[in-house]
Design an enzyme around this catalytic site. Structure first.
Site, PDB file in Angstrom:
ATOM      1  N   GLY A 246       0.818  -1.202   0.000  1.00 15.90           N
ATOM      2  CA  GLY A 246       0.000   0.000   0.000  1.00 15.90           C
ATOM      3  C   GLY A 246       0.854   1.254   0.000  1.00 15.90           C
ATOM      4  O   GLY A 246       0.601   2.186  -0.742  1.00 15.90           O
ATOM      5  N   ILE A 473      -0.381  -5.649   5.363  1.00 18.29           N
ATOM      6  CA  ILE A 473      -0.176  -4.985   4.068  1.00 18.29           C
ATOM      7  C   ILE A 473       1.110  -5.469   3.400  1.00 18.29           C
ATOM      8  O   ILE A 473       1.695  -4.792   2.563  1.00 18.29           O
ATOM      9  CB  ILE A 473      -0.202  -3.448   4.220  1.00 18.29           C
ATOM     10  CG1 ILE A 473       0.891  -2.950   5.179  1.00 18.29           C
ATOM     11  CG2 ILE A 473      -1.567  -3.005   4.724  1.00 18.29           C
ATOM     12  CD1 ILE A 473       1.041  -1.424   5.184  1.00 18.29           C
ATOM     13  N   THR A 475       3.624  -6.509   5.363  1.00 23.02           N
ATOM     14  CA  THR A 475       4.688  -6.196   6.312  1.00 23.02           C
ATOM     15  C   THR A 475       4.951  -7.329   7.295  1.00 23.02           C
ATOM     16  O   THR A 475       5.982  -7.333   7.948  1.00 23.02           O
ATOM     17  CB  THR A 475       4.271  -4.947   7.106  1.00 23.02           C
ATOM     18  OG1 THR A 475       2.907  -5.111   7.495  1.00 23.02           O
ATOM     19  CG2 THR A 475       4.386  -3.704   6.251  1.00 23.02           C
ATOM     20  N   ARG A 638      12.492  -3.241  20.596  1.00 20.22           N
ATOM     21  CA  ARG A 638      12.634  -4.675  20.365  1.00 20.22           C
ATOM     22  C   ARG A 638      12.066  -5.044  18.999  1.00 20.22           C
ATOM     23  O   ARG A 638      11.015  -4.550  18.600  1.00 20.22           O
ATOM     24  CB  ARG A 638      11.893  -5.471  21.439  1.00 20.22           C
ATOM     25  CG  ARG A 638      12.140  -6.983  21.308  1.00 20.22           C
ATOM     26  CD  ARG A 638      11.153  -7.800  22.112  1.00 20.22           C
ATOM     27  NE  ARG A 638      11.207  -7.489  23.531  1.00 20.22           N
ATOM     28  CZ  ARG A 638      12.113  -7.996  24.359  1.00 20.22           C
ATOM     29  NH1 ARG A 638      13.036  -8.832  23.923  1.00 20.22           N
ATOM     30  NH2 ARG A 638      12.096  -7.657  25.639  1.00 20.22           N
ATOM     31  N   ASN A 641      10.151  -9.733  14.994  1.00 27.62           N
ATOM     32  CA  ASN A 641      10.539 -10.734  14.002  1.00 27.62           C
ATOM     33  C   ASN A 641      11.695 -10.181  13.166  1.00 27.62           C
ATOM     34  O   ASN A 641      11.484  -9.472  12.188  1.00 27.62           O
ATOM     35  CB  ASN A 641       9.344 -11.077  13.103  1.00 27.62           C
ATOM     36  CG  ASN A 641       9.679 -12.165  12.095  1.00 27.62           C
ATOM     37  OD1 ASN A 641      10.831 -12.618  12.004  1.00 27.62           O
ATOM     38  ND2 ASN A 641       8.684 -12.593  11.342  1.00 27.62           N
ATOM     39  N   PRO A 642      12.924 -10.516  13.535  1.00 29.39           N
ATOM     40  CA  PRO A 642      14.073  -9.917  12.846  1.00 29.39           C
ATOM     41  C   PRO A 642      14.114 -10.218  11.340  1.00 29.39           C
ATOM     42  O   PRO A 642      14.633  -9.415  10.570  1.00 29.39           O
ATOM     43  CB  PRO A 642      15.286 -10.558  13.533  1.00 29.39           C
ATOM     44  CG  PRO A 642      14.771 -11.141  14.798  1.00 29.39           C
ATOM     45  CD  PRO A 642      13.306 -11.390  14.641  1.00 29.39           C
ATOM     46  N   GLN A 648      11.654  -5.216   6.054  1.00 28.37           N
ATOM     47  CA  GLN A 648      10.999  -3.904   6.012  1.00 28.37           C
ATOM     48  C   GLN A 648      12.012  -2.806   5.746  1.00 28.37           C
ATOM     49  O   GLN A 648      11.788  -1.901   4.946  1.00 28.37           O
ATOM     50  CB  GLN A 648      10.292  -3.618   7.348  1.00 28.37           C
ATOM     51  CG  GLN A 648       8.951  -4.277   7.466  1.00 28.37           C
ATOM     52  CD  GLN A 648       8.023  -3.806   6.387  1.00 28.37           C
ATOM     53  OE1 GLN A 648       7.615  -2.652   6.347  1.00 28.37           O
ATOM     54  NE2 GLN A 648       7.716  -4.682   5.463  1.00 28.37           N
ATOM     55  N   GLY A 712       7.599   0.760  15.754  1.00 31.86           N
ATOM     56  CA  GLY A 712       7.332   0.381  14.366  1.00 31.86           C
ATOM     57  C   GLY A 712       8.579   0.449  13.504  1.00 31.86           C
ATOM     58  O   GLY A 712       9.548   1.120  13.841  1.00 31.86           O
ATOM     59  N   GLU A 715       8.412   2.495   8.233  1.00 30.68           N
ATOM     60  CA  GLU A 715       8.727   3.727   7.504  1.00 30.68           C
ATOM     61  C   GLU A 715      10.122   4.285   7.772  1.00 30.68           C
ATOM     62  O   GLU A 715      10.711   4.949   6.920  1.00 30.68           O
ATOM     63  CB  GLU A 715       7.650   4.774   7.820  1.00 30.68           C
ATOM     64  CG  GLU A 715       6.355   4.395   7.135  1.00 30.68           C
ATOM     65  CD  GLU A 715       5.108   5.019   7.738  1.00 30.68           C
ATOM     66  OE1 GLU A 715       4.545   5.899   7.100  1.00 30.68           O
ATOM     67  OE2 GLU A 715       4.688   4.606   8.831  1.00 30.68           O
TER      68      GLU A 715
HETATM   69 MO1  MOS Z   1       1.989   4.615   5.827  1.00 33.26          MO
HETATM   70  S1  MOS Z   1       2.155   6.291   4.615  1.00 33.26           S
HETATM   71  O1  MOS Z   1       1.389   5.288   7.229  1.00 33.26           O
HETATM   72  O2  MOS Z   1       1.022   3.549   5.006  1.00 33.26           O
END
Ligand code: MOS
Length: 754
Positions: A246, A473, A475, A638, A641-642, A648, A712, A715
Site C-alpha cells: 500500500g 499490508i 509487512t 525490540r 521478528n528480525p 521492512q 514500528g 517507515e
Molecule cells: Mo503509511 S504512509 O502510514 O502507510
C-alpha cells in the site's frame, strides 16, 4: 507473557506464516472474490484538469452489448459527504463525493461510470462516452509559492498551526552566527505503486453493504462508507484479507469505493471496480511536491545555534492533506533557536496523500542534507556534527525521549561501514577504476499506538486463535500476531490461527504510521490475560481436575501448561487437557488497549531513530552513478521478528534509492495529466539498481510504548536515505544536487571527469 529471557517465539526470526498461501496463489486478494451475477464497472476519467463538464453523451455507450448502466451526476443517486470523527476516525482525504458537481479540478477526476456484464464491455462503453468540457489552463506549476492562508489551517487530520514549532529567536541567532547555511531543497511528486491495484467489489443485501477492498484501515473505511451511504456502521462490512502493498495509498478510502457501492445499489448486483495503473496516478494519492528552505546557524566549533525550516507543499484544489515536513525537525538536534513554518500551494492535481514516511521523509531529506552541507562548510565529519548536537531531551516539548539511541546507531554504522577510512576530498577515493562517494544521514520516525482490540482463543485440541481487525499490508502482521499468540499460549507457531482483515472482528488498528505492531501487543496481551483467567477458573472448578481444590491465584499458565505455581511446571497439565476434562471446546479472552497517538500531554517523546551510510560508484566516462553499498542501523526498540523486520528496512532503502535517483511524477503543463502514469515511464528502483544492503538493529526495548518495547519499522528505513545518497554523490562527483531525483544531466557538470 513469560519474562523476556524465556521468550521462545517473540524476537526470533520467523518465516511469514502467510508465505505458502501467497506463493501458491491460494491467498484471496480483494479482487480475487467473484460473486454470482457480478458486474464490472469502469470509470470515465476527465481529460482536462481545470474546467467544467459541458455535455456528457452516453447514448452510444448505453446501446452497446452487455452494458447495464451508465452512471453520472444526474442518475448516480445520493452519496453523502463524510466527516472526521472523534479520535483518529472518519478520515478521507478526498471528501467531495464523486460526481457531486460538474467542476473538473484535476486530470483523471471521474465523470461517469460504465457498468456491464464483463470488464471488456464496461471498458468499451466507458471509452464510448463523449464528454465535452469548457476548459481553463490548469495550474500545475512546479515552483511552489505559498498561497494566502490563515495562521491556522484545517487539514485532513485536523487544525494545524502554520508555525509548527518556535523557540528562542532564530532570526537573530542566525544573523549573529559564526557559520551560516541557507539553501532550498526540492522533492518531487512521487506516486505509490503497489503491485496490487486499488479496487472495490460492493455487494448489497437489503440495506447491508459488504465491500472487498485492499484497505490499510478497514475500520476507518467502514465508518466513512457508512456515512457516505447514510447507514449505521454495523450495516457495513469491509473485508481485506491480503494486501499487495500500500505504501500509504490504501490508508483512506478513495472515490472509486463509493462509486462501486453506488453502482451496485443501482443495478442490484455485486459490482467490481478495479483501477487501471493510470487511474492510480491520477486519483489515488501521491507524495506531495515540496520546496524547503533550510537555514542553519552554528558556532565555528559546530554547535547549532539556529535552525529555520520554511517549507511549501502542493495540495489539490479542494483537499487539505498536510505534508508535515517538519515532523522530526523540532526535536532531532539540540538547538536553542528554531522555527518550523509551512505554506501550501493549490494545484490542479489529484490530492496528495500519505506515502511511506509522509512528511518526515521529504523533511529529513532537506534537514539532513543541510546538516551534511554545514559539516562540509565547517570542515567537520558529518557524524561528528551530529554527535555534537545530540539533544538530551526533546527540546520542542521539554520532555524526555522514551528511548533514544541515535548515537548508538551512528557508532555502529561508522564501524560496520568502515567510515573512518573516508577521505573527505571530492573524487579522492577510487576502487577498481571507479570513483567512490561516501555519504551518511540520520533518520527519525514517530512511534505511537492506535487503539486496538483483540481476542485470543485457547482450544481443546491444543491450538489457539488470535483475531484482530487489523490488516497485513505485506509487512508481516499475520506472523507477528501468530508470534504473540504462540508466546502467550505456549504453543508452536503452526498451532496458531490468525484472523484479521474483516470488520466483523474486534476493531484493530490502521496499518499505517508504522504503528500496527506496537498497537496490537497490549491488546493481545490483555486478551491473553483474560483467556488465562477463564482457563484457571475452569481448572479449579472442574470435578476431577488435578487443580479442583486449588484457587486460581495458586496456579500459573505458562508455556502451554497449567501448574501449581509453588510446584513448578513439571507437574503441570497441558491446557488442552484442562479444557477437554471440562468438556469446554474453547475459551475466548478479549482485550483492548488505548491509543497513545495524539495524546495531549505525553510524558515521553517516542520515536524510532536510525542512520544510513552509503557508498556510490561514479563512472565519469559514461556519467554512470550507482548505489553500491548501504549500511543502515535502526533503533526501533525490540524487534519482534528480525527476519521480516530486516525485510521492512531493506524495502524502504530500495524505495530510498528510487527517491534519490529515479522517482518523480511529472504533470503536463498543457492538460495537467501526470504524463508518466505507467510502470514503464515512472521509473523505480528494481533489483538491478540495488546493491547488497546491510541492516542492523540496536535493540533497546522501549517499554514505555508497550510491554515488549517494540516500536514500528515500516517507515523509518526510508527516512534520511536520500540525503545520504546525495551526500555520497557529492563526495564522488562534486555536484551538490538539491532537487530530487538526481538526474544524469545534473552530473554532467562534475569536476571529476575521465
Ligand atoms: Mo503509511 S504512509 O502510514 O502507510
Amino acid at each position: 507473557m513469560p519474562g523476556s529471557a524465556q521468550m521462545s517465539v517473540v524476537g526470533k526470526p520467523q518465516r511469514r506464516i502467510d508465505g505458502p498461501v501467497k506463493v501458491s496463489g491460494l491467498a484471496m486478494y480483494a479482487t480475487d472474490h467473484n460473486f454470482p451475477g457480478m458486474l464490472y464497472a469502469v470509470p470515465v476519467e476527465a481529460t482536462i484538469a481545470n474546467g467544467k463538464i459541458e455535455n456528457l453523451d452516453t447514448g452510444a455507450a448505453k446501446r452497446m452489448p452487455g452494458v447495464r448502466a451508465i452512471l453520472h451526476r444526474a442518475n448516480i443517486g445520493k452519496i453523502f459527504r463524510s466527516t472526521p470523527g472523534p479520535g483518529f476516525a472518519g478520515i478521507c482525504i478526498e471528501r467531495r463525493p464523486p460526481f457531486e458537481d460538474d467542476v473538473i479540478r484535476y486530470y483523471g477526476q471521474y465523470v461517469a461510470l460504465a457498468v456491464a456484464d464483463t470488464f471488456e464491455a464496461a471498458k468499451a462503453a466507458a471509452d464510448a462516452i463523449g464528454v465535452t468540457y469548457s476548459k481553463d489552463k490548469p495550474n500545475v506549476e512546479t515552483d511552489l509559492k505559498a498561497d494566502e492562508d490563515p495562521d491556522e489551517v484545517d487539514t485532513t487530520y485536523g487544525p494545524v498551526k502554520r508555525v509548527q514549532g518556535e523557540r528562542g529567536d532564530p532570526e537573530a541567532a542566525f544573523a549573529n552566527a559564526a557559520v551560516k547555511f541557507d539553501q532550498t531543497y526540492v522533492t518531487p511528486s512521487e506516486t505509490h505503486n503497489p503491485i496490487e491495484l486499488q479496487a472495490a467489489t460492493a455487494i448489497w443485501d437489503g440495506d447491508k453493504l459488504t465491500i472487498y477492498e485492499e484497505s490499510q484501515s478497514i475500520f476507518n473505511m467502514r465508518g466513512v462508507i457508512a456515512q457516505m451511504f447514510g447507514l449505521p456502521n454495523e450495516n457495513v462490512r469491509i473485508i481485506t484479507k491480503f494486501v499487495g502493498s500500500g505504501f500509504g495509498s490504501k490508508l483512506w478510502p478513495w472515490t472509486h469505493c463509493p462509486l462501486a457501492a453506488a453502482a451496485a445499489r443501482q443495478v442490484g448486483k455485486p459490482v467490481k471496480l478495479v483501477l487501471s495503473r493510470r487511474m492510480t496516478f491520477q486519483s489515488a494519492g501521491h507524495r506531495a511536491r515540496t520546496q524547503q528552505r533550510v537555514r542553519l546557524g552554528a558556532t565555528a566549533e559546530g554547535k547549532l545555534v539556529s535552525l529555520q525550516q520554511d517549507y511549501v507543499y502542493e495540495r489539490s484544489m479542494l483537499d487539505e492533506y498536510h505534508e508535515d515536513c517538519g515532523e522530526a525537525t523540532p526535536f532531532h538536534y539540540s538547538v536553542p533557536n528554531l522555527w518550523v513554518k509551512f505554506g501550501r500551494a493549490k494545484r490542479n492535481i489529484g490530492t496528495p496523500s500519505d506515502m511511506r514516511g509522509p512528511g518526515a521523509v521529504p523533511g529529513l531529506y532537506a534537514t539532513e542534507s543541510a546538516m551534511n552541507e554545514l559539516a562540509e562548510q565547517l570542515k567537520m565529519d558529518p557524524v561528528k556534527l551530529r554527535v555534537l548536537n545530540e539533544p538530551k531531551i526533546d527540546e520542542s516539548l521539554g520532555i524526555p525521549f522514551s528511548s533514544r539511541h541515535y548515537l548508538d546507531c551512528l557508532e555502529l554504522g561508522v564501524e560496520k561501514f568502515g567510515w573512518s577510512k573516508r577521505n573527505p576530498d571530492i573524487g579522492s577515493m577510487k576502487r577498481d577504476g571507479l570513483t567512490l562517494g561516501w555519504g551518511m544521514a540520520g533518520a527519525a520516525w514517530v512511534a505511537a499506538r492506535f487503539p486496538a482490540e483483540a481476542t485470543i482463543q485457547l482450544r481443546d485440541d491444543g491450538s489457539t486463535r488470535v483475531a484482530c481487525g487489523t490488516q497485513d499490508i505485506g509487512t508481516g502482521t499475520y506472523t507477528i500476531l501468530a508470534q504473540l499468540a504462540a508466546e502467550k499460549a505456549g504453543v508452536p507457531l503452526d498451532k496458531v490461527e490468525v484472523a484479521l482483515g474483516d470488520t466483523t472482528l474486534p476493531a484493530g488498528p490502521t496499518s499505517g504510521g508504522s504503528m500496527a505492531t506496537a498497537s496490537v501487543i497490549p491488546a493481545v496481551s490483555a486478551a491473553a490475560k483474560n483467556a488465562n483467567e477463564q482457563l484457571l477458573n475452569i481448572a479449579t472448578t472442574t470435578p476431577g481436575s488435578p487443580f479442583e481444590k486449588r484457587k486460581p491465584n495458586e496456579l500459573t499458565f505458562e508455556g502451554g501448561r497449567v501448574f501449581i505455581t509453588a510446584n513448578g511446571p513439571a507437574g503441570g497439565v497441558p491446557f488442552a487437557d484442562v479444557l477437554k476434562r471440562a468438556n469446554v471446546r474453547l475459551v475466548t479472552g478479549s482485550g483492548k488497549s488505548e491509543a497513545t497517538f495524539g495524546e495531549p500531554k505525553p510524558k515521553f517523546s517516542s520515536h524510532s531513530f536510525g542512520c544510513h551510510f552509503v557508498e556510490v560508484t561514479w563512472q565519469p566516462e559514461i556519467a554512470r552513478l550507482r548505489v553500491n553499498r548501504v549500511v543502515t542501523v535502526i533503533d526501533a526498540g525490540r524487534i519482534i521478528n528480525p527476519l521480516a523486520g530486516r525485510n521492512q528496512i531493506e524495502g524502504a532503502v530500495v524505495m530510498g534509492i528510487g527517491m534519490a535517483l529515479l522517482e518523480h511524477t511529472t504533470y503536463d503543463p498543457q492538460n495537467g495529466a501526470p504524463i508518466n502514469s505507467n510502470l514503464a515511464d515512472y521509473v523505480m528502483a528494481v533489483n538491478a539498481d540495488v546493491p547488497k544492503l546491510e541492516v542492523h538493529f540496536v535493540e533497546f526495548p522501549d517499554t514505555n510504548l508497550n510491554e515488549l518495547g517494540a516500536r514500528g519499522i515500516g517507515e523509518i528505513g526510508l527516512a534520511g536515505i536520500a540525503a545520504a545518497i546525495t551526500a555520497a554523490t557529492y563526495h564522488a562527483t562534486g555536484v551538490r544536487v538539491r532537487e530530487l531525483p538526481i538526474r544524469i544531466e545534473d552530473l554532467l557538470t562534475s569536476s571529476v571527469l575521465a
